[in-house]
Design a protein around this motif. Sequence first.
Motif, mmCIF file in Angstrom:
data_model
loop_
_atom_site.group_PDB
_atom_site.id
_atom_site.type_symbol
_atom_site.label_atom_id
_atom_site.label_comp_id
_atom_site.label_asym_id
_atom_site.label_seq_id
_atom_site.Cartn_x
_atom_site.Cartn_y
_atom_site.Cartn_z
ATOM 1 N N TRP A 258 88.033 -1.527 69.428
ATOM 2 C CA TRP A 258 89.003 -2.147 68.204
ATOM 3 C C TRP A 258 88.286 -1.691 66.785
ATOM 4 O O TRP A 258 87.128 -1.995 66.268
ATOM 5 N N ASN A 259 89.292 -0.889 66.055
ATOM 6 C CA ASN A 259 88.889 -0.448 64.749
ATOM 7 C C ASN A 259 89.776 -1.580 63.868
ATOM 8 O O ASN A 259 91.075 -1.762 64.014
ATOM 9 N N VAL A 260 88.798 -2.337 63.089
ATOM 10 C CA VAL A 260 89.561 -3.631 62.537
ATOM 11 C C VAL A 260 89.903 -3.212 61.014
ATOM 12 O O VAL A 260 89.486 -2.421 60.239
ATOM 13 N N TYR A 261 91.356 -3.648 60.521
ATOM 14 C CA TYR A 261 92.025 -3.449 59.313
ATOM 15 C C TYR A 261 92.305 -5.016 59.030
ATOM 16 O O TYR A 261 92.586 -5.990 59.510
ATOM 17 N N GLU A 262 92.454 -5.022 57.570
ATOM 18 C CA GLU A 262 92.854 -6.080 56.854
ATOM 19 C C GLU A 262 93.914 -5.953 55.772
ATOM 20 O O GLU A 262 93.861 -4.718 55.078
ATOM 21 N N LEU A 263 94.559 -7.073 55.301
ATOM 22 C CA LEU A 263 95.462 -6.533 54.491
ATOM 23 C C LEU A 263 94.687 -6.783 52.893
ATOM 24 O O LEU A 263 93.926 -7.822 52.947
ATOM 25 N N GLU A 264 94.948 -6.055 52.126
ATOM 26 C CA GLU A 264 94.364 -6.008 50.811
ATOM 27 C C GLU A 264 94.787 -7.501 50.223
ATOM 28 O O GLU A 264 93.914 -8.149 49.452
ATOM 29 N N LYS A 265 96.083 -7.791 50.364
ATOM 30 C CA LYS A 265 96.518 -9.034 49.696
ATOM 31 C C LYS A 265 97.636 -9.410 50.640
ATOM 32 O O LYS A 265 98.415 -8.684 51.317
ATOM 33 N N LEU A 266 97.637 -10.701 50.878
ATOM 34 C CA LEU A 266 98.687 -11.271 51.875
ATOM 35 C C LEU A 266 100.161 -11.069 51.262
ATOM 36 O O LEU A 266 100.225 -11.291 50.083
ATOM 37 N N ASN A 267 100.890 -10.885 52.226
ATOM 38 C CA ASN A 267 102.326 -10.749 51.809
ATOM 39 C C ASN A 267 103.079 -12.224 51.673
ATOM 40 O O ASN A 267 102.100 -13.005 52.097
ATOM 41 N N ALA A 268 104.112 -12.453 51.388
ATOM 42 C CA ALA A 268 104.729 -13.619 51.745
ATOM 43 C C ALA A 268 104.889 -13.854 53.324
ATOM 44 O O ALA A 268 105.045 -12.746 54.063
ATOM 45 N N PHE A 269 105.092 -15.206 53.755
ATOM 46 C CA PHE A 269 105.009 -15.300 55.273
ATOM 47 C C PHE A 269 106.733 -15.116 55.844
ATOM 48 O O PHE A 269 106.936 -15.517 56.863
ATOM 49 N N TYR A 270 107.548 -15.024 55.019
ATOM 50 C CA TYR A 270 108.957 -14.936 55.344
ATOM 51 C C TYR A 270 109.706 -14.038 54.359
ATOM 52 O O TYR A 270 109.594 -13.705 53.230
ATOM 53 N N LYS A 271 110.733 -13.325 54.846
ATOM 54 C CA LYS A 271 111.725 -12.507 54.284
ATOM 55 C C LYS A 271 113.080 -12.625 55.091
ATOM 56 O O LYS A 271 113.238 -12.570 56.206
ATOM 57 N N ASP A 272 114.191 -12.956 54.154
ATOM 58 C CA ASP A 272 115.242 -13.356 54.852
ATOM 59 C C ASP A 272 115.222 -14.327 55.786
ATOM 60 O O ASP A 272 114.873 -15.199 55.918
ATOM 61 N N VAL A 275 110.299 -14.556 59.740
ATOM 62 C CA VAL A 275 109.448 -15.028 59.533
ATOM 63 C C VAL A 275 108.212 -14.680 60.368
ATOM 64 O O VAL A 275 108.304 -14.478 61.436
ATOM 65 N N PHE A 276 107.025 -14.580 59.708
ATOM 66 C CA PHE A 276 105.767 -13.946 60.227
ATOM 67 C C PHE A 276 104.897 -15.053 60.773
ATOM 68 O O PHE A 276 104.468 -16.069 60.002
ATOM 69 N N ILE A 277 104.323 -14.855 61.812
ATOM 70 C CA ILE A 277 103.127 -15.985 62.293
ATOM 71 C C ILE A 277 102.112 -15.131 63.020
ATOM 72 O O ILE A 277 102.004 -13.842 63.350
ATOM 73 N N GLY A 278 100.666 -15.642 63.033
ATOM 74 C CA GLY A 278 99.456 -14.984 63.461
ATOM 75 C C GLY A 278 99.152 -13.896 62.827
ATOM 76 O O GLY A 278 99.273 -13.779 61.550
ATOM 77 N N ASP A 279 98.574 -12.532 63.668
ATOM 78 C CA ASP A 279 98.195 -11.425 62.880
ATOM 79 C C ASP A 279 99.217 -10.821 62.237
ATOM 80 O O ASP A 279 99.040 -9.932 61.350
ATOM 81 N N ALA A 280 100.559 -10.994 62.753
ATOM 82 C CA ALA A 280 101.431 -10.415 61.851
ATOM 83 C C ALA A 280 101.882 -10.720 60.394
ATOM 84 O O ALA A 280 102.125 -10.072 59.602
ATOM 85 N N ALA A 281 101.516 -12.184 60.327
ATOM 86 C CA ALA A 281 101.308 -12.857 58.826
ATOM 87 C C ALA A 281 100.190 -12.419 58.054
ATOM 88 O O ALA A 281 100.124 -12.487 57.038
ATOM 89 N N HIS A 282 98.764 -12.615 58.884
ATOM 90 C CA HIS A 282 97.628 -12.812 58.175
ATOM 91 C C HIS A 282 96.715 -12.260 59.081
ATOM 92 O O HIS A 282 95.935 -12.803 59.808
ATOM 93 N N PRO A 283 96.420 -10.689 59.406
ATOM 94 C CA PRO A 283 95.341 -10.518 59.853
ATOM 95 C C PRO A 283 93.812 -10.934 59.472
ATOM 96 O O PRO A 283 93.457 -10.881 58.176
ATOM 97 N N LEU A 284 93.257 -11.357 60.371
ATOM 98 C CA LEU A 284 91.992 -11.956 60.276
ATOM 99 C C LEU A 284 90.820 -10.997 60.667
ATOM 100 O O LEU A 284 90.718 -10.747 61.811
ATOM 101 N N ILE A 285 89.584 -10.868 59.909
ATOM 102 C CA ILE A 285 88.559 -10.127 60.437
ATOM 103 C C ILE A 285 87.715 -11.045 61.420
ATOM 104 O O ILE A 285 87.989 -12.395 61.622
ATOM 105 N N PRO A 286 87.534 -10.096 62.725
ATOM 106 C CA PRO A 286 87.129 -11.031 63.801
ATOM 107 C C PRO A 286 86.165 -12.206 63.828
ATOM 108 O O PRO A 286 85.663 -12.866 64.530
ATOM 109 N N PHE A 287 85.080 -11.533 62.710
ATOM 110 C CA PHE A 287 83.758 -12.685 62.609
ATOM 111 C C PHE A 287 84.579 -14.019 62.292
ATOM 112 O O PHE A 287 83.757 -15.117 62.743
ATOM 113 N N THR A 288 85.826 -14.384 62.068
ATOM 114 C CA THR A 288 85.974 -15.770 61.879
ATOM 115 C C THR A 288 86.159 -16.450 62.972
ATOM 116 O O THR A 288 86.030 -17.756 63.116
#
Length: 358
Positions: A258-272, A275-288
């Motif tokens: 597993w190569n880990v990536y994160e969003l530099e800044k969160l997007n909105a959780f929805y568009k039109d 609506v995004f949930i889970g990692d699609a909305a907010h990738p979290l570093i696995p340490f959490t």
Amino acid sequence: MKKIAVVGAGISGLSMANYLEKYKIDYHIYERRKKNDLSGHGFLIPKEGMDYLYQIIAPDLLVKNGNFLKKYTQYSRTGKILAEKDLDNVFAISRHSLINLLAQNISPEKITYEETIIADEQQKGKLQLSDGITVDADIAVISDGSRSRIRKHFFMDETMTRVRESEVVNIIQNKEISDSIEKDFIKFHHEDGGLTFGVLKLSDDTVLWYSQFDNQKYMINECSAENLRKYMLDVFENWHPLIPEIIQKSDYTNVHLWNVYELEKLNAFYKDNFVFIGDAAHPLIPFTSQGVTSALKDAFSLTKYLVEEDNIQQAFSKYEAERKPEIETHIHNGRTLLSQFLLPLNQQTENIIPISYK
């Protein structure tokens, strides 16, 4: 209630489906992978996550498929105890087991596997199948993971940054090894930082193990299972004997690199109507260790507002307002835990549990 298309049959997508089932809301799930994805991956779920999980899975079924951990023990690489802390109902379970439990309440005809879904370029707010047919749904719940293609379609200027950590995750079935571990979460650390080996007992004969690497010090490339096994044995050769034993005796058929990536800044959780949930909305570093809990809470919150609100955009807005502040906290905590991981042991904060709490 309008018809919902759920993109992704991972933890967040199946959690969403289970909550929709409770309210008898019409939905269909589309998953690009095959039905049985057996990658050696597992989860730690804190008490809060279990409280949400109990709403859709019977507690006795969970206990049969995983294990409550009593204690977290931090060791040096040679086995010297550095810190210990009791755990409050932290549950360990394999990804495969949790997926199966979440899928048991979903009728097979409600999930289509091996189907890649994209946003419809011609019709705003709609999804399109791989054959070009438009999906008959009013709402699209996007749960297609941390590298979400649909999220990227809407937020083209987003920046995904590779985190200075990679993980190798696997599961070993070996009663002798499992018996030696007790019902604990144990983790071995290199004195120079940037290298750990964690072990979680899942059952009387099954152990999940994972190794975290500073990928600037330890270059792990995609390679064959046998080469990965040899690399792991070489890196951990002089560690506590339990570790090379686990590495040596493990089957690498379903090992997960597993190569880990994160969003530099969160997007909105929805568009039109998306609506995004889970990692699609907010990738979290696995340490959490908050991926499953956050997915469950996202699904619960979104379903609640879809039931309460007639206006879809209002429902999405309330969902985002409820969930985003907590996610920001976990992102901050994850970065703090990552910084600790990279430091030499003598510079790390004592007795940090690798779980983010809000």
